[in-house]
Design an enzyme around this catalytic site. Structure first.
Site, mmCIF file in Angstrom:
data_model
loop_
_atom_site.group_PDB
_atom_site.id
_atom_site.type_symbol
_atom_site.label_atom_id
_atom_site.label_comp_id
_atom_site.label_asym_id
_atom_site.label_seq_id
_atom_site.Cartn_x
_atom_site.Cartn_y
_atom_site.Cartn_z
ATOM 1 N N PRO A 1 -12.869 -13.811 -0.465
ATOM 2 C CA PRO A 1 -12.215 -15.009 0.074
ATOM 3 C C PRO A 1 -13.138 -16.227 0.167
ATOM 4 C CG PRO A 1 -11.583 -13.098 1.340
ATOM 5 C CD PRO A 1 -12.622 -12.639 0.358
ATOM 6 N N CYS A 2 -12.587 -17.353 -0.191
ATOM 7 C CA CYS A 2 -13.361 -18.596 -0.173
ATOM 8 C C CYS A 2 -12.976 -19.450 1.019
ATOM 9 C CB CYS A 2 -13.086 -19.396 -1.427
ATOM 10 S SG CYS A 2 -11.425 -20.038 -1.429
#
EC number: 2.1.1.37
Length: 488
Positions: free
Chosen positions: A447-448
């Site tokens: 996840p960013c």
DNA sequence: ATAATAATGAAACTCGCG
DNA sequence: CGCGAGTTTCATTATTAT
């Protein structure tokens, strides 16, 4: 195995307890002269401190060590700084032990020495952090952002030397946003066996920008692109917009495809602004409109009319088959979200293409954070048979999209779903590898959320709530690597 | 309940100039 | 080299509509 080997789980064993109990007092004593002692700052960061403590615990460090590190480095220190500090402390510890046995120094001198050593460590970190446009050690983004090469400019770099620890099996491929907060890519690289990230902007593959970093141990010679080549400009990708495209809009590529689209209010505001003039609007209006068009990736769909991209169009630009994310109970909003979080298929396929010759019979894939299956689609389109795919994905709509695609493409292999990476333990991995054979490729982009520039609220780096799952990617890759080497 | 809608900046980059 | 202007960015949250 360097980075991981040095890392938490195995590290504290040797000398953890005399680290914590013996010298705790002196560490705490030193705290007074560290940085700011604002009351506000301290109270404000209590919960922050707790989360960092919890995080370091999760990384496998002893609570006492983590606590000392936070006290010593300050609550502003990043996780990576804290981890470095703990390492430094342990080195110092070892040196102390060495000197203590070798020569017979007075105790306070020992302390003195260590203190100054740790002091310099901290100062060094601060210095590196302070250097804005870094120098030697900083990970720099290439300009142009073409990594080790793109189809139009192949072979920029054809050879590279990977550390012994980085070499497979398995092959691994990790992805995240290129424009992360400072220090993030250094940390990612360090945890992934010090492999240099390959930064690539997908505007060199398709009609939309997508600046991403990829850390992998794949061969980089003789890569080839997917065919047919995707449309390379906005006009090619969206031919119907050409008729309405004003000359003063000089865009040929779209900006990054994100998870949200512009409001109807905005497109109406733009239409109103344009209708006030015959022919070309004045420069300041052009400027306003262009700023918004770039910010929201608006395209021209009629006279004085701009609009956000349709989900179908995003799908196509990212290289997915038509209707890949359509139907099956997914809402329009979630469709944009899933697409916005995905790979650009042509880009990833180019990188993975070197696997084709190596695995003529197909591959076993461990796919973490699979999303809508960008990696699987890329491999399939490369003509690499998917033997067994273990896909870990938390979102059920995404898992369902992947299942539908698997069915529709008449896959001959097996697709195994797992919901949460945090539940993918070493035991479970061993079980899976016994059942399906070892993994040839571990692929995924974690996840960013907490790294991305668009996040106004919680852009808190790798230690962020979601982005810290990166360390699960590392953990899992390490387990797979160890199990693989054991059985071959 | 679920889905659509709209409002909400800043960090970190590039580029050109003196 | 430093500085300032210009540009880009896998989003979250609160509110409203269905």
């Amino acid at each position: 195995m360097q980075a991981i080997g040095k890392s938490p789980q195995e590290q504290p064993n040797n000398d953890s307890d005399h680290c914590s109990s013996g010298h705790e007092g002196s560490f705490l004593d030193d705290f007074s002269d560290v940085d700011s002692a604002d009351d506000e700052v301290i109270t404000k960061t209590v919960s922050d401190e707790d989360s960092k403590l919890a995080f370091l615990r999760r990384m496998g460090y002893k609570e006492a060590d983590a606590s000392i590190a936070i006290t010593r480095c300050g609550t502003e220190a990043t996780i990576s700084e804290l981890a470095d500090f703990i390492c430094a402390a342990q080195i110092a510890k070892a040196e102390d032990a060495f000197f203590a046995e070798d020569e017979k120094k007075p105790k306070h001198l020992d302390k003195q020495k260590k203190r100054s050593f740790l002091e310099s460590e901290v100062l060094e970190k601060k210095r590196q952090k302070g250097l804005e446009n870094g120098d030697d050690e900083g990970v720099r983004l290439p300009n142009p952002m073409v990594g080790f090469g793109v189809p139009t400019e192949p072979g920029i770099v054809t050879r590279r030397t990977l550390s012994e620890a980085a070499i497979g099996p398995p092959f691994f491929y990790y992805e995240n946003v290129a424009l992360a907060p400072k220090g993030v890519w250094q940390t990612i690289s360090r945890f992934l066996y010090d492999v240099e990230p390959e930064f690539v902007d997908s505007k060199h593959f398709c009609a939309a920008a997508r600046k991403r970093g990829y850390v992998h141990n794949l061969p980089i010679h003789n890569r080839f692109p997917l065919l047919p080549l995707p449309p390379n400009t906005i006009h090619e990708a969206l031919p119907l917009t050409r008729k309405w495209w004003p000359a003063w809009d000089e865009r040929t590529k779209l900006n990054c495809l994100q998870t949200c689209i512009a409001s109807a209010k905005l497109t109406e505001k733009i239409r109103k602004a344009l209708e006030a003039y015959e022919g070309e609007p004045p420069l300041h209006v052009q400027k306003f409109i262009m700023d918004e068009c770039r910010k929201w990736n608006l395209v021209w769909v009629g006279r004085n009319k701009v609009a956000p991209l349709e989900a179908d169009e995003v799908e196509m630009l990212l290289g997915f088959p038509r209707n890949h994310t359509r139907g099956g109970g997914i809402s329009r909003t979630d469709r944009y979200k899933s697409l916005g979080n995905s790979f650009q298929v042509d880009t990833v396929a180019y990188h993975l293409s070197s696997l084709k010759d190596l695995f003529p019979g197909g591959i076993n894939v461990l796919s973490l954070f699979s999303g809508i299956g960008g990696a699987e689609v890329a491999l399939h389109r490369l003509g690499i048979r998917l033997k067994n795919v273990v896909s870990v994905e938390i979102s059920n709509v995404n898992r369902s999209i992947m299942s539908c695609w698997w069915e529709q493409t008449n896959q001959t292999g097996n697709l195994i779903h797992i919901e949460d990476v945090q539940h993918l333990t070493a035991d479970r991995l061993e079980q899976l590898m016994n059942m399906y054979g070892s993994f040839d490729l571990v692929v995924g982009g974690s996840p960013c959320n907490n790294l991305a520039g668009s996040n106004r609220h919680h852009r808190d780096g790798l230690e962020g709530k979601e982005s810290s799952l990166f360390f699960d990617y590392c953990r899992i890759l390490d387990v797979v690597k160890n199990l693989t080497s054991r059985y071959s």
